[in-house]
Design a protein around this motif. Structure first.
Motif, PDB file in Angstrom:
ATOM      1  N   ARG A  52      24.897  -4.238  25.426  1.00 51.18           N
ATOM      2  CA  ARG A  52      24.002  -5.254  25.568  1.00 51.18           C
ATOM      3  C   ARG A  52      22.795  -4.682  26.115  1.00 51.18           C
ATOM      4  NH1 ARG A  52      22.019  -7.794  29.710  1.00 51.18           N
ATOM      5  NH2 ARG A  52      23.376  -6.639  31.481  1.00 51.18           N
ATOM      6  N   LEU A  53      22.789  -3.752  27.128  1.00 51.17           N
ATOM      7  CA  LEU A  53      21.839  -3.001  27.527  1.00 51.17           C
ATOM      8  C   LEU A  53      20.905  -2.405  26.510  1.00 51.17           C
ATOM      9  CD1 LEU A  53      23.285  -1.494  30.874  1.00 51.17           C
ATOM     10  CD2 LEU A  53      21.714  -3.372  30.829  1.00 51.17           C
ATOM     11  N   ALA A  54      21.637  -1.656  25.625  1.00 46.31           N
ATOM     12  CA  ALA A  54      20.772  -1.203  24.421  1.00 46.31           C
ATOM     13  C   ALA A  54      20.305  -1.973  23.609  1.00 46.31           C
ATOM     14  CB  ALA A  54      22.054  -0.163  23.399  1.00 46.31           C
ATOM     15  N   GLY A  55      20.977  -3.121  23.292  1.00 46.92           N
ATOM     16  CA  GLY A  55      20.395  -4.242  22.354  1.00 46.92           C
ATOM     17  C   GLY A  55      19.098  -4.764  22.917  1.00 46.92           C
ATOM     18  N   GLU A  56      19.039  -4.899  24.204  1.00 51.78           N
ATOM     19  CA  GLU A  56      18.043  -5.511  24.839  1.00 51.78           C
ATOM     20  C   GLU A  56      16.690  -4.455  24.940  1.00 51.78           C
ATOM     21  OE1 GLU A  56      19.549  -7.472  28.439  1.00 51.78           O
ATOM     22  OE2 GLU A  56      20.486  -9.144  27.189  1.00 51.78           O
ATOM     23  N   LYS A  57      17.053  -3.497  25.378  1.00 48.71           N
ATOM     24  CA  LYS A  57      15.906  -2.554  25.222  1.00 48.71           C
ATOM     25  C   LYS A  57      15.368  -2.275  23.963  1.00 48.71           C
ATOM     26  CE  LYS A  57      13.890   1.122  27.101  1.00 48.71           C
ATOM     27  NZ  LYS A  57      12.821   0.853  28.139  1.00 48.71           N
ATOM     28  N   ALA A  58      15.903  -2.549  22.908  1.00 47.49           N
ATOM     29  CA  ALA A  58      15.341  -2.346  21.592  1.00 47.49           C
ATOM     30  C   ALA A  58      14.200  -3.550  21.611  1.00 47.49           C
ATOM     31  CB  ALA A  58      16.221  -2.543  20.409  1.00 47.49           C
ATOM     32  N   ILE A  59      14.181  -4.336  22.357  1.00 45.69           N
ATOM     33  CA  ILE A  59      13.219  -5.625  22.245  1.00 45.69           C
ATOM     34  C   ILE A  59      11.952  -5.014  22.352  1.00 45.69           C
ATOM     35  CG2 ILE A  59      12.427  -7.657  23.170  1.00 45.69           C
ATOM     36  CD1 ILE A  59      14.370  -8.230  21.312  1.00 45.69           C
ATOM     37  N   ASP A  60      11.506  -3.675  23.390  1.00 42.69           N
ATOM     38  CA  ASP A  60      10.441  -3.305  23.477  1.00 42.69           C
ATOM     39  C   ASP A  60       9.591  -2.815  22.444  1.00 42.69           C
ATOM     40  OD1 ASP A  60      11.545  -3.361  26.132  1.00 42.69           O
ATOM     41  OD2 ASP A  60      11.439  -1.395  26.790  1.00 42.69           O
ATOM     42  N   TYR A  61      10.287  -2.685  21.225  1.00 44.83           N
ATOM     43  CA  TYR A  61       9.616  -1.997  19.978  1.00 44.83           C
ATOM     44  C   TYR A  61       9.277  -3.162  19.143  1.00 44.83           C
ATOM     45  CZ  TYR A  61      11.482   2.369  21.561  1.00 44.83           C
ATOM     46  OH  TYR A  61      11.879   3.770  22.373  1.00 44.83           O
ATOM     47  N   VAL A  62       9.733  -4.382  19.495  1.00 44.16           N
ATOM     48  CA  VAL A  62       9.208  -5.619  18.519  1.00 44.16           C
ATOM     49  C   VAL A  62       7.453  -5.899  19.027  1.00 44.16           C
ATOM     50  CG1 VAL A  62       9.849  -7.850  18.109  1.00 44.16           C
ATOM     51  CG2 VAL A  62      11.683  -6.365  18.480  1.00 44.16           C
ATOM     52  N   GLU A  63       6.684  -5.900  18.041  1.00 45.61           N
ATOM     53  CA  GLU A  63       5.385  -6.393  18.407  1.00 45.61           C
ATOM     54  C   GLU A  63       5.180  -7.946  17.640  1.00 45.61           C
ATOM     55  OE1 GLU A  63       2.830  -3.148  16.984  1.00 45.61           O
ATOM     56  OE2 GLU A  63       3.967  -1.716  18.068  1.00 45.61           O
TER      57      GLU A  63
END
Ligand code: 5RP
Length: 215
Positions: free
Chosen positions: A6-17
């Motif tokens: 979950r923590l990995a999946g949510e961190k990846a949102i930082d890369y979405v523009e």
């Protein structure tokens, strides 16, 4: 372990523009990414999905799924992995979605891989290497894989990929030259794709934790 996913999946949102069309992989870690993506869905131009499973989850959230032929190249792809080495080379395909995953990775400028810490290895191959094959070539491909690698191909009996093909899982490998093995296995007639992502590795690996580790 699902907390790390979950923590990995949510961190990846930082890369979405804003305005992006996002490539979306498959698996339990990606499911967390999709759920997080749903919170910002109004900022997206859409997604391209690597499997029927992910498509269903995206659509259930009201997130648009587009055809890669219509979108052209993507800026961002987010997917999980079964193993990840220090060079961000991966084994993928535990969920049998490797071919579409490989296509989207190739189409994407940036590939973010999201994993839990158990996926990190020094040398790829402990996780059986998935190979998608045309059904009539299953035995031929298995014999060639044995000759080429010394690994033991095992048919994932009962599994049919989204492309109507079968999967062999190659056991007993220690992959010292992932690019060479990927290239060699790709040459066998009947191989659709190989779950080694070495010629096109991930650009960033996010290892779930508190805080997440970005490699
Ligand atoms: C599917 C995959 C997945 O990314 C891989 O199996 C990891 O899955 P999970 O996030 O459930 O551990 O390659 O084909």
């Amino acid at each position: 372990m699902s907390e790390a996913k979950r923590l990995a999946g949510e961190k990846a949102i930082d890369y979405v523009e804003d305005g992006m069309i996002v490539g979306v992989g498959t698996g339990s870690t990606v499911a967390y990414f999709i759920d997080a993506l749903a919170r910002i869905k109004d900022r997206l131009a859409g997604t391209v999905s690597s499997s029927e499973q992910s498509t269903q989850r995206l659509r259930a959230h009201g997130i648009e799924v587009l055809d890669l032929n219509a979108t052209g190249p993507l800026s961002l792809y987010v997917d999980g992995a079964d193993e990840c080495d220090p060079h961000r080379r991966l084994i993928k395909g535990g969920g049998a979605a490797l071919t579409r995953e490989k296509i989207i990775a190739e189409a994407s400028a940036k590939f973010i891989c999201i994993v839990d810490p158990a996926k990190r290895v020094d040398v790829l191959g402990k996780f059986p290497l998935p190979v998608e094959v045309i059904p009539m070539a299953r035995s031929l491909v298995a014999r060639e894989i044995l000759k080429l690698t010394g690994g033991q191909p095992v048919w994932r009996d009962g599994v049919v990929t989204d492309n109507g093909n079968w999967v062999l899982d190659v056991h007993g490998l220690s992959i010292i030259d992932p690019v060479g093995m990927e290239t060699a296995l790709n040459q066998i007639p009947g191989v659709v794709s190989v779950g080694l992502f070495a010629r096109r590795p991930a650009d960033v690996v996010i290892v779930g934790g508190e805080p997440p580790l970005v490699l």
